[in-house]
Each structure stands twice: as structure tokens, then as C-alpha cells.
Design an enzyme around this catalytic site. Structure first.
Site: not given
Length: 442
Positions: A15-16
Site C-alpha cells: 500500500k506504500d
């Protein structure tokens, strides 16, 4: 089989990429500034990524998560400066997040990972391209689906290079996103959807098939990846890898064909869950260690009866508190009108709610109100041992092991997945009293 280890990203998950790209896109379009407060519903990893990127920009964030999510995720978000709001099971974190954002729309911005095409586009342009650059054409790709952005973006890219690439989604047992004929029920693996409604960014047409994987299979595989491959990955990574092994066997792949699994996050978020032996034993995914002590192998049904109180879920906190004082007990079994367990209320649980209220911006603070129904203030984690467990009668040794990680354990009979009839509640004191019975009197 090759693993795309997304837990090597700076904040620890796939998700970064998405949080960074969505913020960059919003900034490009003038939708955010130095005063922006980011609001996002999340199962944890997106929240951590949003908090991480927001704090680097000098912005604040408000993250809405389920009580199901691990304490490690919540603590990491708070450490990064986010305000975290935990909602109870059955309450939509998405709806709450939208309400919070709409209370101050000029300042609060929702990047909305579920409805933002930057999500799958990021994986199409970068993650999928990285996989192809490393391996060339891929024959089988296996992923999970939270928002669906990862599997959609990567799959489109891989199929561009190899139209015959087979895409498999790892479906938790209990999810009905693809397994429409399955029985929907809660599951323990985090970060993957159980909804029957597909998120907007998920293109289901790109998925060729699915594999249903149980919690037990998921967590045992995650532990195997840690022990045998040195891949310190999370539970959903175990889910995805177990699905890949099943799919490869079912499809009868041959030597030389390339299988790719995308491992979303690492073990940091789950140190008190599947990483811990006692947690695995509590859910009967592992057997407890064997010891020579006579009491260790005794059936838990041999434990003496103790004073417990049962209250119906509509009982007020004030009435429960009064019983705590009157009966000199610290816990109460909360049941429905049919006597099935709803949860546990505890003296310490009341203290926690009273001293750590949930603050919802623009709304009344959710602090302990003794006039409210007790069902609103149950202990978050309640471990149960079933006398009729299909893996055999729990032992006192197992009870003691679970008490290593919990203040109490409820013992009773499991009727089905949703119904548990409690008979007793045991604490460390009860086990020590039982052990003393087997000790030599000096």
C-alpha cells in the site's frame, strides 16, 4: 515459484505505492495543500501508508479501522501521528470515514483507495512492470484482493506480455467475493475482503479462477515461509502462497513455468497473532507443547466449577458493575436471549473504555456511559475453548497456554460457527489453584 516481497517497501506493505501515488496525483490536481487532513477507511496497511506519507508532507491524517485489525497496525498508525478511530464489527468503516470527511470537506480529503483509479494504475505501471522485468513472461500469478487494485493492475500488465498468463485470486474461506456458493462467515486473515460486493477498482473479469483457503492453511503457510524461506511475511501472504500451491497442482504446471505470488506485508503487524505460538494454539491451528506434569494433559472439563455471572446483552453497564461489586468477580459472560455467547464484559474493560474513549471528529465522544447497554463495551479479544472441538477435548495445559496471552478464557460448547454456549470462564488464578491440587504438600 517467485515471490514479489512488497513488505520491503518503506512503511512495510504494498500500500506504500498506492498512498504515495494517490497523494502525488491529488497534489498535481491541486486537491491538497499544507492544511489538508487525510481521511481514509483502511484494514491497516493503507492507513499506515497514508500516515507515513502524510507525516512526510507535514499533514495530519484520520484513519478509520475495524476492531478486527491488529493492535500492531493501530499502534504503528498512531506512532506516525495519525488519529485512529476503531469501529466495531458490523459497522462500515467506509461510511464512518465519509461522514468524518463530509463534516469538514474544505480541509479533509479522502484519497479513497476503493474508488481511485490511481490504485490499479500504480500497480499496472510499476509493480507489474517490475515483475516482468525480473522474470519475463509469467504463466501463473496469484494475489489476494483488499481493494482489488493490486490484482487488477498487475494482471493487466502481465497479460499484455503473456495473454495466456493465468490469474488466480486467493479467496479466504468465509469470503464470497468470488466464491458465490460459499458460506459467508468471519475469518481471521486480515487485509482481504469478505464482501460479496466488489470494490470499484477491482476488475473481476481479469481473474481467471479462485482458490478457497482456510485460516489454518493461511497461517501455517505463512509460518512455513518464515521458517523455510526466510520471508518474514504476513498472514495474507500465507493465504496467497497456499492458493498458488493448490492452483499449480490443479493446473498441472510443468518444470520451467513461472509462478508469481505477491506478498503484501510482513510480520510486524501480527507479532501478537499468528507469529505467537499460543495464539495459534488458541485457535487449534497448532497443538500445545507436551510436558511431563500430571495436570498438563488433564481435560479442561476436569477444572472445578467457579463463580461466574451471565448477563443478557441488553443489561446496562451499571447493573453489570453492581454485580461485579456484589459478587466480587471481575468478568461477566454476555449472552443473547438464547444463552449464546455475545462477548465478555470485564472490570478492566470498563476501565479501558472509561479512560481511552474513541473520539470521532464532529460526533459525540464514545466514552463509557454506565446507563448504556453492556453490549457496546465488550472486551475486544475473547478466546474460547470448545469442549466438543473436532480436534479433541482441550487440556488444562492448552488452557494455561492461552492464558499466557489473555486475561481469561471462555469454555463451553460450540453449536456452529455463530453460536457458542458458554459454561465457564477461567483465569490464571483458577489454573494455579488446579495445579496446586497436583502438587506435593511440603
Amino acid at each position: 515459484m517467485y515471490a514479489k516481497c512488497e513488505f520491503f517497501n518503506p512503511a512495510g506493505s504494498t500500500k506504500d505505492r498506492v498512498a504515495y501515488a494517490m497523494m502525488k496525483d491529488a497534489a498535481t490536481h491541486g486537491a491538497i495543500n499544507e492544511n489538508t487532513v487525510f481521511v481514509e477507511p483502511t484494514s491497516g496497511n493503507t492507513g499506515i501508508a497514508v500516515a507515513f506519507n502524510a507525516t512526510l508532507r507535514g499533514n495530519k491524517s484520520i484513519l478509520v479501522v475495524s476492531v478486527k485489525d491488529s493492535n500492531e497496525k493501530v499502534n504503528t498508525m498512531r506512532l506516525l501521528g495519525a488519529e485512529v478511530i476503531q469501529v466495531k464489527s458490523g459497522v462500515s468503516d467506509i461510511e464512518i470515514a465519509h461522514e468524518i470527511k463530509d463534516d469538514d470537506p474544505d480541509v479533509r480529503v479522502m484519497l479513497d483507495q476503493f474508488d481511485n483509479d490511481v490504485n490499479p494504475r500504480t500497480h499496472y505501471e510499476h509493480t507489474g512492470e517490475e515483475i516482468h522485468e525480473a522474470l519475463g513472461p509469467v504463466d501463473l500469478a496469484v494475489m489476494g484482493a483488499g481493494t482489488g487494485g493490486t490484482i487488477t493492475g498487475i494482471s493487466y500488465k502481465l497479460k499484455e506480455y503473456n495473454p495466456n498468463c493465468i490469474v488466480i485470486i486467493a479467496e479466504p474461506d468465509g469470503s464470497v467475493l468470488f466464491n458465490k456458493n460459499g458460506e459467508r462467515h468471519p475469518f481471521l486473515v486480515e487485509g482481504v475482503t469478505g464482501s460479496s460486493k466488489a470494490p470499484i477498482v477491482l476488475d473481476k473479469s481479469i481473474v481467471d479462477a479462485y482458490e478457497v483457503i482456510t485460516d489454518e492453511e493461511s497461517f501455517l503457510m505463512a509460518r512455513e515461509l518464515c521458517k523455510k524461506e526466510g520471508l518474514l511475511c504476513g498472514g495474507s501472504s500465507g493465504l496467497i502462497t497456499a492458493a498458488a500451491v493448490k492452483a499449480a497442482k490443479r493446473l498441472k504446471l510443468k518444470a520451467g513455468q513461472r509462478v508469481v505470488v505477491v506478498l503484501p506485508d510482513g510480520i510486524r503487524n501480527y507479532m501478537t497473532k499468528f507469529v505467537t505460538d499460543q495464539w495459534m494454539e488458541a485457535y487449534r491451528f497448532l497443538e500445545p507443547p507436551q510436558h511431563h506434569m500430571k495436570w498438563w494433559s488433564q481435560p479442561v472439563s476436569d477444572m472445578p466449577e467457579r463463580k461466574i455471572i451471565k448477563v443478557e446483552q441488553n443489561t446496562t453497564c451499571n447493573d453489570v458493575y453492581s454485580q461485579f461489586i456484589r459478587e466480587s468477580v471481575d468478568n461477566a459472560l454476555v449472552v443473547d436471549r438464547n444463552g449464546y455467547l455475545v462477548g465478555v464484559a470485564s472490570f478492566d474493560g470498563f476501565r479501558t473504555y472509561a479512560t481511552n474513549p474513541t473520539k470521532v471528529p464532529g460526533k459525540k465522544t464514545n466514552e463509557l456511559d454506565f446507563s448504556e447497554k453492556v453490549v457496546k463495551y465488550l472486551v475486544k479479544d475473547t478466546y474460547k475453548l470448545a469442549l466438543n472441538d473436532k480436534k479433541g477435548m482441550p487440556t488444562v495445559g492448552l488452557l494455561s497456554r492461552v492464558l499466557d496471552i489473555a486475561p481469561f478464557v471462555v469454555v463451553g460448547t460450540e453449536i456452529d460457527r455463530d453460536r457458542f454456549r458458554p459454561n465457564a470462564l477461567y483465569t490464571a488464578k483458577d489454573v494455579l489453584v488446579y495445579i496446586h491440587k497436583f502438587s506435593e504438600v511440603l
